[in-house]
Scaffold this active site. Structure first.
Site, PDB file in Angstrom:
ATOM      1  N   THR A 213       0.818  -1.217   0.000  1.00 37.24           N
ATOM      2  CA  THR A 213       0.000   0.000   0.000  1.00 37.24           C
ATOM      3  C   THR A 213       0.852   1.268   0.000  1.00 37.24           C
ATOM      4  O   THR A 213       1.856   1.352   0.696  1.00 37.24           O
ATOM      5  CB  THR A 213      -0.904  -0.002   1.244  1.00 37.24           C
ATOM      6  OG1 THR A 213      -1.724  -1.160   1.193  1.00 37.24           O
ATOM      7  CG2 THR A 213      -1.776   1.234   1.298  1.00 37.24           C
TER       8      THR A 213
ATOM      9  N   GLY B 244       2.682  -2.941   8.263  1.00 38.50           N
ATOM     10  CA  GLY B 244       2.784  -3.532   9.603  1.00 38.50           C
ATOM     11  C   GLY B 244       4.169  -4.094   9.862  1.00 38.50           C
ATOM     12  O   GLY B 244       4.679  -4.877   9.067  1.00 38.50           O
TER      13      GLY B 244
ATOM     14  N   GLU C  22      -7.259  -5.655   3.119  1.00 38.62           N
ATOM     15  CA  GLU C  22      -7.330  -6.802   2.199  1.00 38.62           C
ATOM     16  C   GLU C  22      -8.551  -6.702   1.279  1.00 38.62           C
ATOM     17  O   GLU C  22      -9.247  -7.674   1.036  1.00 38.62           O
ATOM     18  CB  GLU C  22      -7.362  -8.130   2.968  1.00 38.62           C
ATOM     19  CG  GLU C  22      -6.281  -8.312   4.014  1.00 38.62           C
ATOM     20  CD  GLU C  22      -4.886  -8.044   3.479  1.00 38.62           C
ATOM     21  OE1 GLU C  22      -4.649  -8.329   2.297  1.00 38.62           O
ATOM     22  OE2 GLU C  22      -4.057  -7.524   4.237  1.00 38.62           O
TER      23      GLU C  22
END
Lengths: 446, 446
Positions: free
Chosen positions: A135, A174, A426
């Site tokens: 992303t 993350g 997702e």
């Protein structure tokens, strides 16, 4: 004296052990009891302190938790399965969760045998700690428009990774905020035109392993701007260091492109993958795990709410009569019982989905793509269904507990805070169908 | 270069100033600009630091904010209205909010002239800082079953306040956790039977002012156990010190019972209020303020989401065409526009409700209870409607922003965290209708 809960439990005709056999793999419950008793003796796993920490303190804590888990793994000789179980039992999403679930997975499925042999042992030792950077600030759903560039320099045989503009910054990654020293980057591959090495042609997004922090000092490497994006809504994933990274002409060896399927030769020649969906398999992984996790999340919330509503009494039905357990009120039980059923439904369906995914993964590795389409549809449908239903159910269960549900200590708030993110990660739960209905809907869920 | 937002603004036929006249009282906007520019120069009001603080740090900050607001009030000679505006502009619910909205209000409406003359100036100087203790661990909705006792000792002419059991602990009391030195306590009045001073008779819940912390040291007074109940779900009301208190035979003078309506004489004789609903008026106050606040909360979220969706582009509708602003997608605009309309509806209806409440309050003070029933129905209906709709709308607006909505920095998370509490405070949004439909529904919303 038996509690109201004891009385209700004594009255059931259901054998909880049989239910357990339906929900858990053989041996799971025994292992859980054994491992929980080990964690229970260790102050770093004390859950009562966590609600009082801020984001920075939570990140420190979760790194300490993970370090301690590794020590316990070695001390007790835990298997991978037991270690995973311990990671789950401590209750927080760890910064390392995407190291295993994404970084290692993508190398295992997209890397060549040589790449796997080089990287995976280092990952296993946590010498290399990685994450997965897809992303960008300006692009999430529309993967085809990602802007981070990987230009191949034929002279040096290196890729040059760069972020063309602010909006190309990798964002939300993350494990990148404070922890990772490597990341897999999804970047657009640019190769020089044959016969005109100053002109480049785009080959679309490919995957590259890029070191971001020094293995010695953990400081950002030259050309890298990296950091934590800060707290998430509702305090969700407070123990995870979602991060950002910008690349300024960062050079990596050609061998850092994951080349199991597509390849770039030393000459700059591009070798197409045998099948353009070969790289798809592992991308379903994160989505295929969602329904079972959300089902368990809802199950925990409903269990909390049911126990509370069995104990809690409010209002008598006859003047001077005893106050009634809240669970006997139609407005409470008719909300909680269907949610209990729903949690069973998503746990069972989610376990089935995960088993199908494992099977498909093996097939794909052997070149058989038959079940890919069904897996895609199923995982999307169950992801949307489970995130919509379970997130709504979590708030509903919390509200069944009246004011006390609003305490952080009710335990449902943190479940919702994490679960609601599933509605937008997702793949969005709602496809943004365009105002012109004659146009095809963008397939943002792939 | 004009931004996409500039272009859309230039195209509107609506006069924003006229809309403003509908939403704001005359002079409000000018005052807001003036006061905002004062707060903007002061680092204590810097909102960028707050997401990184834990509950304890937030409580420290909010006390510092309030202290600074008082200094600014005195320095600039702010009116009450300007001070209220400044309190609102700094953006957090302050620990003192219930000092004004509940403690002071209840003394003003339930206290005698003498009580008002004694307490209100001390409140105004924040020498006495108070809160309102009604809810107990085991009783919220069912006020009639509250257990905290106020026994009148005829010998000494004092009330003895006590918490009979753990479950009688006052809980959730805003402002009590670390700040208040006094609280109004809702406690069951017990008076000795005439002729048998060892037997007591219950007269139901009444209101008493009880000192809880020393005015010199701020330490808990003898017989008082008091503290903060800890963080709330989603980090909601993180700047508010919701607290608990237990009383062990705490003696207060007879004059500390609020006696505008019901009275207890020195002899222990009970004087009934002229009308048993006379004490009701001020209890509607907190509920009557909810719809307009939730309407504004939703308005802020929708404004954030609309601006984002006008700037954010994702997916082209033609191959190689430009990506489209997300707001042009049916699935986005058909969710956001109705929410915008909804926020107008609740702001306008909420302002009307508040005006009606002010009018009713004056009438009640004159003994005219005619509009009480309508006010009750209206405030309950609008409270339930606005909390259900606006809370749902806040999450919806957040999700329209995709992944970025899940950042705490999107600003919608904190709005939801506070707003969702409205579904369970000041009366549950769903009345727990009992399983036996022939029985009357408990009127928990009164």
């Amino acid at each position: 004296m038996p509690t109201p809960l004891d009385a209700i439990r004594a009255g059931t005709t259901i054998d909880p052990h049989k239910i357990g056999n339906l929900l858990f793999d053989p041996g799971y419950r025994e292992a859980r009891i054994r491992i929980a008793s080990i964690l229970g003796n260790d102050r770093v796993f004390d859950k009562s302190l966590r609600p009082h920490l801020n984001h920075r303190q939570l990140l420190h804590l979760s790194l300490r938790i993970f370090k301690r888990l590794l020590e316990l793994r070695d001390a007790h000789g835990w298997s991978d399965l037991e270690f995973t179980l311990a990671c789950r039992l401590q209750g927080e999403t760890l910064p390392t969760s995407l190291h295993d679930a994404a970084f290692v997975q993508v190398i295992a499925s997209q890397g060549t045998k040589e790449q796997q042999a080089y990287w995976l042992p280092r990952c296993k030792r946590y010498e290399v700690v990685g994450c997965y950077a897809q992303t960008e600030l300006a692009h999430g759903s529309n993967v085809r428009e990602l802007e981070t560039a990987a230009r191949f320099d034929v002279t040096s045989g290196e890729f040059v990774i760069s972020s063309p503009r602010l909006e190309s910054t990798k964002w939300w990654i993350g494990g990148l905020g404070v922890m990772a020293n490597h990341t897999v980057v999804q970047a657009v591959l640019y190769l020089p035109l044959p016969g005109n090495p100053l002109e480049y042609k785009s080959y679309g997004p490919h995957l590259f392993i890029v070191p971001v922090r020094s293995l010695e000092t953990h400081e950002p490497l030259p050309g890298i701007t990296v950091g934590d994006i800060g707290p998430k809504a509702y305090g969700g994933f407070g123990t995870v260091d979602n991060g950002y990274v910008q690349f300024r002409e960062v050079r990596i060896p050609r061998e850092n492109m994951l080349m199991r399927h597509a390849q770039v030769m030393l000459t700059g020649e591009y070798v197409r993958p045998a099948h353009d969906k070969l790289s798809y398999g592992s991308m379903v992984a994160l989505r295929a795990g969602i329904p079972v996790n959300l089902g368990w999340s809802l199950a925990r919330a409903v269990t909390i709410a049911l126990r509370y509503c069995i104990h809690r009494r409010q209002f008598a039905v006859t003047p001077d009569g005893p106050e009634q357990p809240v669970i006997t009120y139609a407005g409470v039980k008719h909300r909680l019982y269907p949610l209990l059923a729903l949690s069973y439904a998503y746990i069972i369906a989610g376990r089935e989905l995960w088993a199908m995914y494992q099977k498909m993964l093996e097939e794909v590795q052997r070149g058989n793509l038959e079940s890919l389409a069904e897996m895609h549809s199923l995982s999307v449908a169950l992801k949307v269904g489970s995130s919509t239903d379970c997130v709504r159910g979590l708030e509903e269960a919390r509200k069944c507990m009246g004011g006390h549900g609003y305490s952080h200590m009710s335990g449902i708030g943190p479940l919702f805070a994490n679960a609601t993110a599933s509605q937008t990660y997702e793949g969005l739960s709602r496809t943004p169908s365009h105002h012109n209905p004659s146009l095809p809907r963008p397939t943002i869920l792939t």
